[in-house]
Write an enzyme that holds these catalytic residues in place. Structure first.
Site, PDB file in Angstrom:
ATOM      1  N   GLY A  27      10.867  -2.587   5.770  1.00 50.32           N
ATOM      2  CA  GLY A  27      10.175  -3.868   5.673  1.00 50.32           C
ATOM      3  C   GLY A  27       9.843  -4.178   4.213  1.00 50.32           C
ATOM      4  N   HIS A  28       9.239  -3.177   3.535  1.00 49.53           N
ATOM      5  CA  HIS A  28       8.927  -3.355   2.110  1.00 49.53           C
ATOM      6  C   HIS A  28      10.217  -3.582   1.322  1.00 49.53           C
ATOM      7  CE1 HIS A  28       5.556  -0.496   3.406  1.00 49.53           C
ATOM      8  NE2 HIS A  28       4.895  -1.562   2.988  1.00 49.53           N
ATOM      9  N   SER A  50       6.434  -0.170  10.358  1.00 50.38           N
ATOM     10  CA  SER A  50       5.093  -0.096   9.787  1.00 50.38           C
ATOM     11  C   SER A  50       4.860   1.312   9.263  1.00 50.38           C
ATOM     12  CB  SER A  50       4.052  -0.420  10.870  1.00 50.38           C
ATOM     13  OG  SER A  50       2.777  -0.012  10.446  1.00 50.38           O
ATOM     14  N   GLY A  66       5.172 -10.106   3.962  1.00 46.54           N
ATOM     15  CA  GLY A  66       5.851 -10.006   5.246  1.00 46.54           C
ATOM     16  C   GLY A  66       5.136 -10.783   6.337  1.00 46.54           C
ATOM     17  N   MET A  67       5.919 -11.455   7.177  1.00 40.19           N
ATOM     18  CA  MET A  67       5.339 -12.170   8.315  1.00 40.19           C
ATOM     19  C   MET A  67       4.813 -11.217   9.389  1.00 40.19           C
ATOM     20  SD  MET A  67       4.928 -15.330   8.078  1.00 40.19           S
ATOM     21  CE  MET A  67       4.793 -15.910   9.784  1.00 40.19           C
ATOM     22  N   MET A  79       0.841  -1.195   0.000  1.00 40.47           N
ATOM     23  CA  MET A  79       0.000   0.000   0.000  1.00 40.47           C
ATOM     24  C   MET A  79       0.880   1.251   0.000  1.00 40.47           C
ATOM     25  SD  MET A  79      -3.330  -0.999   2.196  1.00 40.47           S
ATOM     26  CE  MET A  79      -2.615  -0.886   3.826  1.00 40.47           C
TER      27      MET A  79
HETATM   28  P1  AMP Z   1       1.521  -2.892   3.418  1.00 42.17           P
HETATM   29  O1  AMP Z   1       2.052  -1.809   2.543  1.00 42.17           O
HETATM   30  O2  AMP Z   1       1.431  -2.521   4.852  1.00 42.17           O
HETATM   31  O3  AMP Z   1       0.264  -3.526   2.869  1.00 42.17           O
HETATM   32  O4  AMP Z   1       2.615  -4.049   3.368  1.00 42.17           O
HETATM   33  C1  AMP Z   1       3.023  -4.610   2.152  1.00 42.17           C
HETATM   34  C2  AMP Z   1       3.837  -5.844   2.443  1.00 42.17           C
HETATM   35  O5  AMP Z   1       4.972  -5.489   3.236  1.00 42.17           O
HETATM   36  C3  AMP Z   1       3.053  -6.883   3.237  1.00 42.17           C
HETATM   37  O6  AMP Z   1       3.365  -8.180   2.751  1.00 42.17           O
HETATM   38  C4  AMP Z   1       3.559  -6.673   4.638  1.00 42.17           C
HETATM   39  O7  AMP Z   1       3.463  -7.822   5.452  1.00 42.17           O
HETATM   40  C5  AMP Z   1       5.013  -6.322   4.377  1.00 42.17           C
HETATM   41  N1  AMP Z   1       5.575  -5.629   5.554  1.00 42.17           N
HETATM   42  C6  AMP Z   1       5.043  -4.565   6.207  1.00 42.17           C
HETATM   43  N2  AMP Z   1       5.812  -4.249   7.268  1.00 42.17           N
HETATM   44  C7  AMP Z   1       6.831  -5.143   7.281  1.00 42.17           C
HETATM   45  C8  AMP Z   1       7.951  -5.345   8.158  1.00 42.17           C
HETATM   46  N3  AMP Z   1       8.168  -4.569   9.215  1.00 42.17           N
HETATM   47  N4  AMP Z   1       8.791  -6.370   7.875  1.00 42.17           N
HETATM   48  C9  AMP Z   1       8.574  -7.171   6.793  1.00 42.17           C
HETATM   49  N5  AMP Z   1       7.540  -7.025   5.950  1.00 42.17           N
HETATM   50  C10 AMP Z   1       6.684  -6.022   6.190  1.00 42.17           C
END
Ligand code: AMP
Length: 281
Positions: free
Chosen positions: A36-37, A185, A147-148, A30
């Site tokens: 993390g991303h 996050s 991501g886990m 998103m």
């Molecule tokens: P999002 O943009 O929050 O929808 O996250 C996109 C992807 O990045 C998802 O697969 C999340 O699980 C992963 N993700 C978000 N935060 C982390 C993190 N701290 N470590 C690893 N992966 C992450």
């Protein structure tokens, strides 16, 4: 790096890569990218010839009282970070482009959703499964990286891929944390400074739970109580849940065994944070 915003352009790009028989690693996000991303992108880069990143704040996975409008966005910075991560293609559609108005066909998830975030975020995983179904069809990845940090999402996506026979591999990636343990996050920017200093207690609480399990504790409630009481003592947040379940089935057993997850959701003033640890016993 190419950036496309329409389904038509995306299809054109993907068909070119397929004509060259290239492996495609896909990272759905998103946006408002953080480390993390970037870890997901680095792994996709290492394992594939082509890396596709989607950036889409999916309205369908937000409830009416959730933070869709205030969800942080910064497409220009995301493009810069994606370029550094050597992404080949960004797909950044509008909601109108993805759903052509009101979504009239959606995917309904029945499994692995009566626990954790699925309990209170009604419809959230239907929204996730719907958008991923569209994205998997469009991008046709060899592998997709998740991501886990969002462990329930990983479990649901495994189910989706199995049930709908998507010909792709799901690759779970470990959670990336700040130095003090707080899981990275996009939503962390909405913590007040005092909440930010309390927030690492979530991970510390999870580590206490893990230690109990490693020392031989097998009664679920005992672990839930210890983790909850540590977090309550060290933060001003309100606990949404502390749960201990089998993973990835997400079944609630009174006495634990096998692979399990300890997961927490904590509500601060403006933001709700989630985190988890998985343990194999
Ligand atoms: P999002 O943009 O929050 O929808 O996250 C996109 C992807 O990045 C998802 O697969 C999340 O699980 C992963 N993700 C978000 N935060 C982390 C993190 N701290 N470590 C690893 N992966 C992450």
């Amino acid at each position: 790096m190419k950036i496309v915003t329409t389904v038509f352009q995306l299809k054109q790009e993907i068909s070119q890569h397929q004509a060259g028989d290239k492996t495609i690693g896909f990272v759905p996000t998103m946006g408002f990218l953080h480390e993390g991303h970037l870890k997901l992108l680095a792994q996709a880069r290492a394992e594939n010839e082509i890396v596709v990143l989607s950036i889409f704040v999916n309205p369908l996975q937000f409830g009416p009282n959730e933070d869709f409008d205030s969800y942080p966005r910064n497409l220009e910075k995301d493009k810069e970070l994606a370029r550094l991560a050597k992404v080949d293609l960004i797909f950044a559609p509008s909601a109108e482009e993805m759903y052509q108005g009101e979504p009239s066909y959606t995917v309904r998830v029945h499994d692995r959703i009566n626990v954790l975030c699925g309990k209170t975020r009604v419809g959230h995983f239907d929204g996730v499964a719907t958008v991923l179904t569209k994205l998997f069809h469009l991008v046709q990845p060899t592998s997709a990286y998740f991501g886990m940090k969002d462990a329930q999402q990983v479990a649901v996506v495994h189910g989706l891929v199995e049930q709908f026979h998507f010909p792709l591999k799901i690759v779970p990636v470990d959670t990336i944390r700040e130095e003090d343990g707080l899981a990275k996050s996009s939503r962390n920017v909405y913590l007040t400074s005092s909440e930010r200093s309390q927030a690492p207690a979530i991970y510390k609480g999870l580590l206490i739970g893990k230690e109990l399990v490693l020392q031989g504790e097998r009664t679920k409630q005992k672990i839930v109580d210890e983790v909850s009481s540590y977090i309550m003592q060290h933060t001003s947040g309100k606990i949404d849940y502390v749960e201990v379940l089998s993973y990835p089935e997400l079944i609630n057993h009174e006495v634990i065994s096998g692979k399990l997850i300890i997961a927490v959701a904590l509500k601060f003033t403006k933001v709700r944070l989630i985190d988890n640890i998985t343990i194999d016993i």
